[in-house]
Design a protein around this motif. Structure first.
Motif, short mmCIF file in Angstrom:
data_model
loop_
_atom_site.label_atom_id
_atom_site.label_comp_id
_atom_site.label_asym_id
_atom_site.label_seq_id
_atom_site.Cartn_x
_atom_site.Cartn_y
_atom_site.Cartn_z
N PHE A 231 0.87 -1.19 0.00
CA PHE A 231 0.00 0.00 0.00
C PHE A 231 0.90 1.23 0.00
O PHE A 231 1.85 1.33 0.78
CB PHE A 231 -0.95 -0.03 1.21
CG PHE A 231 -1.85 -1.22 1.17
CD1 PHE A 231 -2.93 -1.28 0.29
CD2 PHE A 231 -1.61 -2.33 1.99
CE1 PHE A 231 -3.75 -2.41 0.23
CE2 PHE A 231 -2.42 -3.46 1.94
CZ PHE A 231 -3.49 -3.50 1.06
N THR A 232 0.60 2.15 -0.86
CA THR A 232 1.52 3.23 -1.22
C THR A 232 1.93 4.12 -0.03
O THR A 232 1.22 4.21 0.96
CB THR A 232 0.88 4.09 -2.34
OG1 THR A 232 1.89 4.87 -2.96
CG2 THR A 232 -0.21 5.01 -1.80
N HIS A 233 3.07 4.78 -0.19
CA HIS A 233 3.55 5.74 0.81
C HIS A 233 2.51 6.87 0.92
O HIS A 233 1.94 7.30 -0.07
CB HIS A 233 4.90 6.30 0.37
CG HIS A 233 5.60 7.07 1.45
ND1 HIS A 233 5.37 8.40 1.67
CD2 HIS A 233 6.50 6.70 2.38
CE1 HIS A 233 6.10 8.82 2.69
NE2 HIS A 233 6.80 7.81 3.14
N TRP A 234 2.30 7.36 2.13
CA TRP A 234 1.18 8.29 2.35
C TRP A 234 1.28 9.55 1.51
O TRP A 234 0.26 10.11 1.09
CB TRP A 234 1.05 8.64 3.84
CG TRP A 234 2.10 9.58 4.37
CD1 TRP A 234 3.28 9.24 4.94
CD2 TRP A 234 2.04 11.01 4.38
NE1 TRP A 234 3.98 10.36 5.30
CE2 TRP A 234 3.25 11.47 4.97
CE3 TRP A 234 1.10 11.96 3.96
CZ2 TRP A 234 3.53 12.82 5.14
CZ3 TRP A 234 1.39 13.31 4.13
CH2 TRP A 234 2.59 13.72 4.71
N ILE A 237 -0.53 9.49 -1.94
CA ILE A 237 -1.97 9.26 -2.02
C ILE A 237 -2.64 10.46 -2.69
O ILE A 237 -2.37 11.61 -2.35
CB ILE A 237 -2.57 9.04 -0.60
CG1 ILE A 237 -1.97 7.78 0.04
CG2 ILE A 237 -4.09 8.96 -0.66
CD1 ILE A 237 -2.33 7.59 1.51
N SER A 238 -3.49 10.19 -3.66
CA SER A 238 -4.22 11.27 -4.34
C SER A 238 -5.25 11.87 -3.39
O SER A 238 -6.08 11.15 -2.82
CB SER A 238 -4.93 10.71 -5.58
OG SER A 238 -6.00 11.56 -5.93
N LEU A 239 -5.19 13.18 -3.20
CA LEU A 239 -6.16 13.82 -2.29
C LEU A 239 -7.52 13.95 -2.96
O LEU A 239 -8.54 14.00 -2.29
CB LEU A 239 -5.64 15.19 -1.86
CG LEU A 239 -4.31 15.17 -1.09
CD1 LEU A 239 -3.88 16.57 -0.69
CD2 LEU A 239 -4.40 14.26 0.14
N GLU A 240 -7.53 13.99 -4.29
CA GLU A 240 -8.80 14.08 -5.02
C GLU A 240 -9.51 12.73 -5.02
O GLU A 240 -10.73 12.66 -4.92
CB GLU A 240 -8.56 14.54 -6.48
CG GLU A 240 -8.09 15.99 -6.62
CD GLU A 240 -6.68 16.20 -6.09
OE1 GLU A 240 -5.84 15.29 -6.26
OE2 GLU A 240 -6.42 17.25 -5.46
#
Lengths: 253, 253
Positions: A231-234, A237-240
């Protein structure tokens, strides 16, 4: 219920594997460095020899029909000998030919296409048992009679190397590494063994280093630096549309 | 492949959970004491808030159709707030009402019979985030502007307690315990926090003790002393028929 979210490293062995969860133990170190990449499964069984480990391994390694649902074992370590090498009058004793046969049985379970446990993507590493400090252990278990000799355990370490050569499985020769580090003296082993038989954190550090070296050499795609976090690094992460960027990134190696 | 051999404890949270694999970390301590009884699954996600954790949790907790094949989660800890409590101008910020709603969403996923993730045998414990040492963290991240306040994190700790009361889920109030241990001073927190935000081994020891205390009080059947080893102790193995005595002794609690 725990979903099949991360693949795994499975550590099969005796007490020296079981205690790998201690502070500074080799499994604790692996778990920390592989966090969010591979889960680490400790299948160490204190006191067990290879004879007893096989029926347990049959229950811990998934059969074909369950495989679509369960985590892959990317790496399997098999580390026995410390108990098999007890003196012949002990319950734990397993003869050297039988010990070698048992190691081959475990390897074949995973590797043979006809096996119920066949898992072609599982990489295997064998480890040799550590040297015994006979003086320390004899004092600890007295007045009971001493149960192991230094030469006997060395013979089982050699047997692991033989099995590895025959099956073409990489071997971490921990016996030799620790013996060298100890200056080839029982006294020197005190730095790495806490009771003449089991490793302390300094001993486990060597196990960890040797294991990572073997991974780098034989299965570099499984080195922790080469594996992505599932699970990707924070901060990526796309905020949209967070949900879109939070899908598992697990890839088949 | 890893068979469904042992049930599990799943630890869901942010970096303070992820780093629980460190030497002396609370997950390392759990794994060591629960060895051969329950596997421990670290689902800590450094930097994550509750908003981002939900889509990940949906992938880490098994849906009903997979449940016959995968290990049960006997105990689930949910530990967030350290990132949700960032100041509102930060990407990680989640408002308190939304934070509480997200905790309820995770709890309901497991508890609601209509949920795809329904798992009636999973026990849940919530934890509150630890207090922040603002002076230490501000110095560490300078010249970047400070991202958290002590009061803000305390408000999120209170929000966890509120969510726990509403959902009738036990809460380990780590914030209060650490603050008391620190003599209610920022200076005193230095003993337990390594960088003003994350716990050191002494801090994790308190987490571990508090968690075991909560298990003893609310779910005593899950205390490590009450659980049998899934595969028997070596000296109870039948020498005449070892295979018969080596069947899994896993029981449903």
């Amino acid at each position: 219920m725990a979903a099949n979210a991360l693949d795994t490293i499975m550590l099969l062995g005796d007490s020296i594997t079981q205690y790998g969860w201690e502070q500074g133990g080799f499994i604790q170190r692996l778990a920390h460095l592989y966090a969010r990449k591979l889960d680490v499964i400790n299948r160490g069984l204190s006191g067990y020899n290879t004879e007893w480990a096989i029926p347990v391994f049959e229950q811990c390694f998934a059969k074909k029909e369950a495989q679509p649902y369960v985590p892959k074992v990317k790496l399997l370590t098999i580390w026995f000998g410390a108990n098999d090498a007890c003196l012949p009058n002990r319950d734990q004793y397993v003869s050297i030919p039988r010990f070698i046969e048992n190691l081959h049985t475990m390897i074949s379970m995973v590797r043979e296409p006809s096996s119920d446990w066949y898992s072609p993507t599982t990489r295997i590493i064998l480890l040799t048992p550590p040297p015994v400090n006979v003086a320390v252990r004899a004092a600890l278990i007295a007045p009971r009679e001493m149960d192991r000799t230094a030469d006997q355990t060395k013979a089982y370490a050699d047997a692991v190397i033989k099995a590895g050569e025959e099956a073409r499985v990489p071997v971490v020769d921990l016996w030799t590494k620790l013996w060298e580090k100890a200056g080839e003296t029982e006294e020197g082993l005190k730095k790495y063994l806490k009771d003449g038989l089991h490793l302390n954190a300094e001993g486990y550090e060597i196990v960890f280093d040797q294991l990572i070296e073997a991974i780098s050499k034989h299965f570099p795609e499984l080195h922790y630096d080469r594996l992505p976090q599932v699970f990707t690094h924070w901060d990526t992460i796309s905020l949209e549309n967070p949900r879109a960027s939070l899908k598992s990134q697990r890839v088949d190696v």
